[in-house]
Design an enzyme around this catalytic site. Structure first.
Site, PDB file in Angstrom:
ATOM      1  N   HIS A 209       0.830  -1.208   0.000  1.00 23.15           N
ATOM      2  CA  HIS A 209       0.000   0.000   0.000  1.00 23.15           C
ATOM      3  C   HIS A 209       0.864   1.258   0.000  1.00 23.15           C
ATOM      4  O   HIS A 209       0.667   2.166  -0.829  1.00 23.15           O
ATOM      5  CB  HIS A 209      -0.925   0.012   1.216  1.00 23.15           C
ATOM      6  CG  HIS A 209      -1.707   1.283   1.348  1.00 23.15           C
ATOM      7  ND1 HIS A 209      -2.975   1.439   0.839  1.00 23.15           N
ATOM      8  CD2 HIS A 209      -1.380   2.484   1.900  1.00 23.15           C
ATOM      9  CE1 HIS A 209      -3.401   2.676   1.073  1.00 23.15           C
ATOM     10  NE2 HIS A 209      -2.448   3.328   1.724  1.00 23.15           N
ATOM     11  N   GLU A 210       1.816   1.334   0.929  1.00 20.73           N
ATOM     12  CA  GLU A 210       2.622   2.549   1.053  1.00 20.73           C
ATOM     13  C   GLU A 210       3.446   2.810  -0.201  1.00 20.73           C
ATOM     14  O   GLU A 210       3.631   3.961  -0.607  1.00 20.73           O
ATOM     15  CB  GLU A 210       3.522   2.469   2.289  1.00 20.73           C
ATOM     16  CG  GLU A 210       2.781   2.357   3.609  1.00 20.73           C
ATOM     17  CD  GLU A 210       1.778   3.476   3.837  1.00 20.73           C
ATOM     18  OE1 GLU A 210       1.986   4.596   3.309  1.00 20.73           O
ATOM     19  OE2 GLU A 210       0.778   3.241   4.528  1.00 20.73           O
ATOM     20  N   HIS A 213       1.869   4.930  -2.808  1.00 16.88           N
ATOM     21  CA  HIS A 213       2.086   6.375  -2.660  1.00 16.88           C
ATOM     22  C   HIS A 213       3.454   6.763  -3.211  1.00 16.88           C
ATOM     23  O   HIS A 213       3.603   7.805  -3.848  1.00 16.88           O
ATOM     24  CB  HIS A 213       1.993   6.780  -1.186  1.00 16.88           C
ATOM     25  CG  HIS A 213       0.631   6.640  -0.592  1.00 16.88           C
ATOM     26  ND1 HIS A 213      -0.495   7.176  -1.176  1.00 16.88           N
ATOM     27  CD2 HIS A 213       0.212   6.027   0.553  1.00 16.88           C
ATOM     28  CE1 HIS A 213      -1.557   6.899  -0.421  1.00 16.88           C
ATOM     29  NE2 HIS A 213      -1.147   6.206   0.628  1.00 16.88           N
ATOM     30  N   HIS A 219      -5.052   7.856  -2.356  1.00 19.14           N
ATOM     31  CA  HIS A 219      -5.975   6.841  -1.850  1.00 19.14           C
ATOM     32  C   HIS A 219      -7.154   6.665  -2.810  1.00 19.14           C
ATOM     33  O   HIS A 219      -7.520   7.586  -3.537  1.00 19.14           O
ATOM     34  CB  HIS A 219      -6.493   7.216  -0.465  1.00 19.14           C
ATOM     35  CG  HIS A 219      -5.502   6.906   0.618  1.00 19.14           C
ATOM     36  ND1 HIS A 219      -5.382   7.659   1.760  1.00 19.14           N
ATOM     37  CD2 HIS A 219      -4.575   5.921   0.725  1.00 19.14           C
ATOM     38  CE1 HIS A 219      -4.444   7.152   2.519  1.00 19.14           C
ATOM     39  NE2 HIS A 219      -3.932   6.104   1.908  1.00 19.14           N
TER      40      HIS A 219
END
Length: 254
Positions: A209-210, A213, A219
Site C-alpha cells: 500500500h505505502e 504512494h 488513496h
C-alpha cells in the site's frame, strides 16, 4: 498523619494534572482535519461539517448519515495509512506525478525486532516489484549508500523526524511520500509479521500500500483496491484494476 498528608497531596496532584478525556465528537473532528476531509474553519459551519462527515462515511463504506454515530466512531478506530485522503476537503487525484528517473534506488534503514533484516529487505523488494511492472521502464534497485538513495525506508516511533509523528499501537500503521521523495516509514510501535496472523499487522500488505504512494498514487474509494486507506489484513498478492488504472494515468503516456 504526615504520611497521610503526603498521600493525599499526591492524589490531589494526580487529579490536577490528569489529561482530560477527549470526547467522541472531538475525536471525529480531529480525524476529519488530520485526514483532509475538513479544515478547522469547516468545523464551525454546520453545513460544511455535515458534508465532511458524509465524505468520511462514504470513503469508509458506512451509512452516510452526516452525523457522528456509532458506525463513524468505530470507523475512525480502524488501523489505516497516515496519508491524508483529501486536501482541505478537496480531492487530490492526479495532483502528483510518477517517477521521471529511469533508475530509482532504495535504501533499507532501521528495522524492527519483529522482522529480521533479511525479511524486511526481501519483502519490501517484493512489494516494490508488484508496482514496478507498471512504471514504463523505470526500474528500482537496492543501494547501501543512503545519501544516494531516492527512497529511504525505516521503522520509527512517535516523533521520528519527518514532521508526521506516529500515534503508538493501533491507528496509523505507516505513511509514505510522493515522488520525487518516495520515502516509506513504518510505525515501530506496531506488532509486525509478514502475513498479519492473529493480532499482528502484515508488513507485506502495508508495504504494498505505502509503495503505491511512493509511485505517485493517492488513496482510492474502491474498497477492494490496494490503495484503499484502511488496513484490510494480509493476503495481498496482486493489484486491483483500480490501482493499475491509476498507474497507467501516471506512467503509460511517457
Amino acid at each position: 498523619m504526615k504520611g497521610l498528608l503526603i498521600v493525599t497531596l499526591a492524589i490531589f496532584a494526580a487529579g490536577v494534572y490528569a489529561a482530560p478525556a477527549i470526547s467522541s465528537e472531538d475525536q471525529v473532528h480531529n480525524y476529519l482535519v488530520r485526514f483532509g476531509y475538513a479544515t478547522k474553519e469547516d468545523l464551525q459551519n454546520r453545513a460544511s461539517l455535515t458534508d465532511a462527515i458524509k465524505k468520511l462515511q462514504r470513503m469508509g463504506k458506512v451509512p452516510e448519515t452526516g452525523v457522528i454515530d456509532e458506525a463513524t466512531i468505530e470507523l475512525i478506530k480502524k488501523p489505516r495509512c497516515g496519508v491524508a485522503d483529501y486536501e482541505n476537503g478537496k480531492p487530490r487525484y492526479n495532483a502528483y506525478k510518477g517517477w521521471t528517473k529511469k533508475q530509482v534506488e532504495f535504501y533499507i534503514g532501521t528495522g524492527t525486532s519483529y522482522l529480521t533484516h533479511e525479511e524486511y529487505s526481501s519483502y519490501f523488494g517484493a512489494a516494490l516489484r508488484l508496482w514496478s511492472g507498471h512504471t514504463s521502464g523505470t526500474t528500482f534497485h537496492p543501494t547501501t549508500n543512503k545519501s544516494e538513495a531516492d527512497i529511504i525506508t525505516y521503522f520509527g516511533s512517535h516523533d521520528h523526524g519527518d514532521g508526521y509523528p506516529f500515534d503508538g499501537r493501533g491507528g496509523v500503521l505507516a505513511h509514505a511520500f510522493f515522488p520525487d521523495d518516495g520515502d516509506v516509514h513504518f510505525d515501530a510501535s506496531e506488532k509486525w509479521d509478514i502475513d498479519g496472523m492473529g493480532d499482528y499487522t502484515s508488513f507485506y500488505s502495508v508495504a504494498v500500500h505505502e509503495l503505491g504512494h511512493s509511485m505517485g498514487l493517492e488513496h482510492s474509494e474502491v474498497e477492494e483496491a490496494v490503495m484503499y486507506p484502511w488496513y484490510k489484513g494480509g493476503g495481498i498478492d496482486k493489484l486491483h484494476q483500480d490501482d493499475i488504472d491509476g498507474m497507467n494515468k501516471l506512467y503509460a503516456s511517457r
